[in-house]
Design a protein around this motif. Structure first.
Motif, PDB file in Angstrom:
ATOM      1  N   CYS A  27     -14.491  -1.847  -7.381  1.00 18.31           N
ATOM      2  CA  CYS A  27     -13.327  -2.327  -8.136  1.00 18.31           C
ATOM      3  C   CYS A  27     -13.698  -3.479  -9.068  1.00 18.31           C
ATOM      4  N   PRO A  28     -13.495  -3.324 -10.389  1.00 13.57           N
ATOM      5  CA  PRO A  28     -13.837  -4.404 -11.329  1.00 13.57           C
ATOM      6  C   PRO A  28     -12.814  -5.535 -11.346  1.00 13.57           C
ATOM      7  N   LYS A  29     -11.684  -5.347 -10.668  1.00 14.48           N
ATOM      8  CA  LYS A  29     -10.634  -6.349 -10.634  1.00 14.48           C
ATOM      9  C   LYS A  29     -10.658  -7.178  -9.352  1.00 14.48           C
ATOM     10  N   GLY A  30     -11.591  -6.878  -8.464  1.00 14.91           N
ATOM     11  CA  GLY A  30     -11.690  -7.641  -7.224  1.00 14.91           C
ATOM     12  C   GLY A  30     -10.560  -7.386  -6.244  1.00 14.91           C
ATOM     13  N   ILE A  31      -9.936  -6.230  -6.332  1.00 11.62           N
ATOM     14  CA  ILE A  31      -8.828  -5.890  -5.435  1.00 11.62           C
ATOM     15  C   ILE A  31      -9.365  -5.518  -4.056  1.00 11.62           C
ATOM     16  N   GLU A  32      -8.635  -5.886  -3.019  1.00 10.30           N
ATOM     17  CA  GLU A  32      -8.997  -5.507  -1.654  1.00 10.30           C
ATOM     18  C   GLU A  32      -8.555  -4.055  -1.428  1.00 10.30           C
ATOM     19  N   VAL A  33      -9.297  -3.138  -2.002  1.00  8.62           N
ATOM     20  CA  VAL A  33      -8.901  -1.729  -1.983  1.00  8.62           C
ATOM     21  C   VAL A  33      -8.881  -1.178  -0.559  1.00  8.62           C
ATOM     22  N   GLN A  34      -9.926  -1.470   0.196  1.00  7.77           N
ATOM     23  CA  GLN A  34     -10.011  -0.944   1.556  1.00  7.77           C
ATOM     24  C   GLN A  34      -8.843  -1.432   2.410  1.00  7.77           C
ATOM     25  N   ARG A  35      -8.481  -2.700   2.261  1.00  5.65           N
ATOM     26  CA  ARG A  35      -7.342  -3.248   3.019  1.00  5.65           C
ATOM     27  C   ARG A  35      -6.049  -2.552   2.606  1.00  5.65           C
ATOM     28  N   MET A  36      -5.907  -2.275   1.308  1.00  8.59           N
ATOM     29  CA  MET A  36      -4.726  -1.565   0.832  1.00  8.59           C
ATOM     30  C   MET A  36      -4.631  -0.195   1.479  1.00  8.59           C
ATOM     31  N   VAL A  37      -5.766   0.510   1.552  1.00 12.06           N
ATOM     32  CA  VAL A  37      -5.787   1.843   2.163  1.00 12.06           C
ATOM     33  C   VAL A  37      -5.371   1.757   3.626  1.00 12.06           C
ATOM     34  N   ASN A  38      -5.917   0.795   4.354  1.00 18.04           N
ATOM     35  CA  ASN A  38      -5.602   0.663   5.770  1.00 18.04           C
ATOM     36  C   ASN A  38      -4.144   0.271   6.012  1.00 18.04           C
ATOM     37  N   LEU A  39      -3.616  -0.613   5.161  1.00 17.60           N
ATOM     38  CA  LEU A  39      -2.205  -0.989   5.278  1.00 17.60           C
ATOM     39  C   LEU A  39      -1.300   0.199   4.967  1.00 17.60           C
ATOM     40  N   SER A  40      -1.676   0.987   3.979  1.00 20.89           N
ATOM     41  CA  SER A  40      -0.887   2.171   3.634  1.00 20.89           C
ATOM     42  C   SER A  40      -0.875   3.161   4.790  1.00 20.89           C
ATOM     43  N   ALA A  41      -2.030   3.366   5.396  1.00 26.91           N
ATOM     44  CA  ALA A  41      -2.118   4.295   6.520  1.00 26.91           C
ATOM     45  C   ALA A  41      -1.268   3.831   7.693  1.00 26.91           C
ATOM     46  N   ALA A  42      -1.031   2.515   7.775  1.00 26.25           N
ATOM     47  CA  ALA A  42      -0.198   1.956   8.836  1.00 26.25           C
ATOM     48  C   ALA A  42       1.282   1.914   8.448  1.00 26.25           C
ATOM     49  N   GLY A  43       1.592   2.370   7.234  1.00 22.98           N
ATOM     50  CA  GLY A  43       2.972   2.404   6.787  1.00 22.98           C
ATOM     51  C   GLY A  43       3.483   1.115   6.181  1.00 22.98           C
ATOM     52  N   GLU A  44       2.598   0.140   5.976  1.00 19.91           N
ATOM     53  CA  GLU A  44       3.022  -1.149   5.427  1.00 19.91           C
ATOM     54  C   GLU A  44       2.978  -1.084   3.897  1.00 19.91           C
ATOM     55  N   ALA A  45       3.932  -0.339   3.334  1.00 21.37           N
ATOM     56  CA  ALA A  45       3.922  -0.023   1.912  1.00 21.37           C
ATOM     57  C   ALA A  45       4.075  -1.255   1.029  1.00 21.37           C
ATOM     58  N   PHE A  46       4.952  -2.177   1.382  1.00 20.25           N
ATOM     59  CA  PHE A  46       5.193  -3.348   0.542  1.00 20.25           C
ATOM     60  C   PHE A  46       3.955  -4.228   0.440  1.00 20.25           C
ATOM     61  N   THR A  47       3.314  -4.482   1.572  1.00 18.75           N
ATOM     62  CA  THR A  47       2.107  -5.315   1.575  1.00 18.75           C
ATOM     63  C   THR A  47       0.974  -4.628   0.830  1.00 18.75           C
ATOM     64  N   ALA A  48       0.831  -3.332   1.035  1.00 16.66           N
ATOM     65  CA  ALA A  48      -0.205  -2.571   0.341  1.00 16.66           C
ATOM     66  C   ALA A  48       0.039  -2.566  -1.160  1.00 16.66           C
ATOM     67  N   ALA A  49       1.282  -2.392  -1.560  1.00 19.99           N
ATOM     68  CA  ALA A  49       1.626  -2.353  -2.988  1.00 19.99           C
ATOM     69  C   ALA A  49       1.328  -3.689  -3.653  1.00 19.99           C
ATOM     70  N   ALA A  50       1.600  -4.789  -2.958  1.00 25.00           N
ATOM     71  CA  ALA A  50       1.344  -6.119  -3.525  1.00 25.00           C
ATOM     72  C   ALA A  50      -0.146  -6.326  -3.777  1.00 25.00           C
ATOM     73  N   LEU A  51      -0.996  -5.801  -2.899  1.00 24.10           N
ATOM     74  CA  LEU A  51      -2.441  -5.924  -3.080  1.00 24.10           C
ATOM     75  C   LEU A  51      -2.900  -5.180  -4.327  1.00 24.10           C
ATOM     76  N   PHE A  52      -2.201  -4.111  -4.671  1.00 26.02           N
ATOM     77  CA  PHE A  52      -2.632  -3.260  -5.773  1.00 26.02           C
ATOM     78  C   PHE A  52      -1.923  -3.571  -7.078  1.00 26.02           C
TER      79      PHE A  52
END
Length: 224
Positions: free
Chosen positions: A132-157
């Protein structure tokens, strides 16, 4: 004048798409490519504002063994760099969903799992983070999404520009950029729309979307 440098001596030597280039000190890779008179027929969209993700490049710096990914408009040219544009990496399969159905937070986990079942197979290899050229925590976003934490995952992205470099990097074919887009859309369907998005859409409708290669953010800071 004694001790002064010639124009050539003050420039930076690099290799871009297999072609030796001379770049001005402080120029971004995109500016160096344009200044050399090279054609811009692809790999460019916003012309240096860092918001479209089109100018994906593979960069190998002098003295480094491994190459890394970056955006040409946000990366400063350096002496001895080797650079090449990267093709667009589309999602490996279509992810069909109805935007009008993303309104029930009680079913968020089920909806994410139905559209992106691969998300729960993340290997935690961090390849998407490195890409990621923007330094986003992509892996954390994926894991949060898989756990159903859509709002937190969306904020990361929130800063994702859909360059799709994480899509190319993922060995599990999760298509993280598209998963991030999905959870952002899900979050937006349950909240007020972002003000900056509303302003940008109005600019586009009114034909006032400026293209400025020297806009704030287009010129990377000079490294001391």
């Amino acid at each position: 004048m004694s001790g002064s440098k010639t124009d050539t001596e003050s420039k930076i030597n690099l290799v871009f798409e297999g072609q030796p280039l001379l770049a001005e000190a402080g120029a971004s890779l995109l500016q160096a490519w344009m200044a050399a008179g090279q054609p811009l027929t692809e790999n460019v969209g916003c012309m240096g504002q860092g918001v479209c993700g089109a100018c994906r490049v593979l960069v190998r710096r002098q003295g480094e063994r491994l190459a890394g990914t970056a955006l040409a408009c946000e990366t400063q040219a350096e002496e001895g760099m080797q650079v090449s544009f990267l093709d667009h990496f589309p999602a490996r399969r279509p992810h069909a969903y109805d935007l009008h159905a993303l309104t029930d937070s009680w079913t968020a986990l089920d909806q994410i799992d139905a559209v992106f079942p691969e998300a729960k197979n993340c290997r935690h290899c961090s390849g998407c983070d490195r890409a990621c050229p923007k330094g986003i925590e992509v892996q954390r976003m994926v894991n949060l999404s898989a756990a159903g934490e859509a709002f937190t995952a969306a904020a990361l992205f929130d800063q994702c520009v859909m360059c799709n470099l994480c899509v190319a990097a993922c060995p599990e074919h999760i298509d993280p950029a598209h998963l991030g887009q999905f959870v952002r859309r899900m979050a937006a369907s349950l909240t007020l729309r972002p003000a900056d998005l509303i302003r940008r859409l109005r600019e586009i409708e009114q034909g006032r979307q400026p293209i400025d290669p020297d806009a704030h953010g287009a010129n990377p800071p000079v490294q001391s």
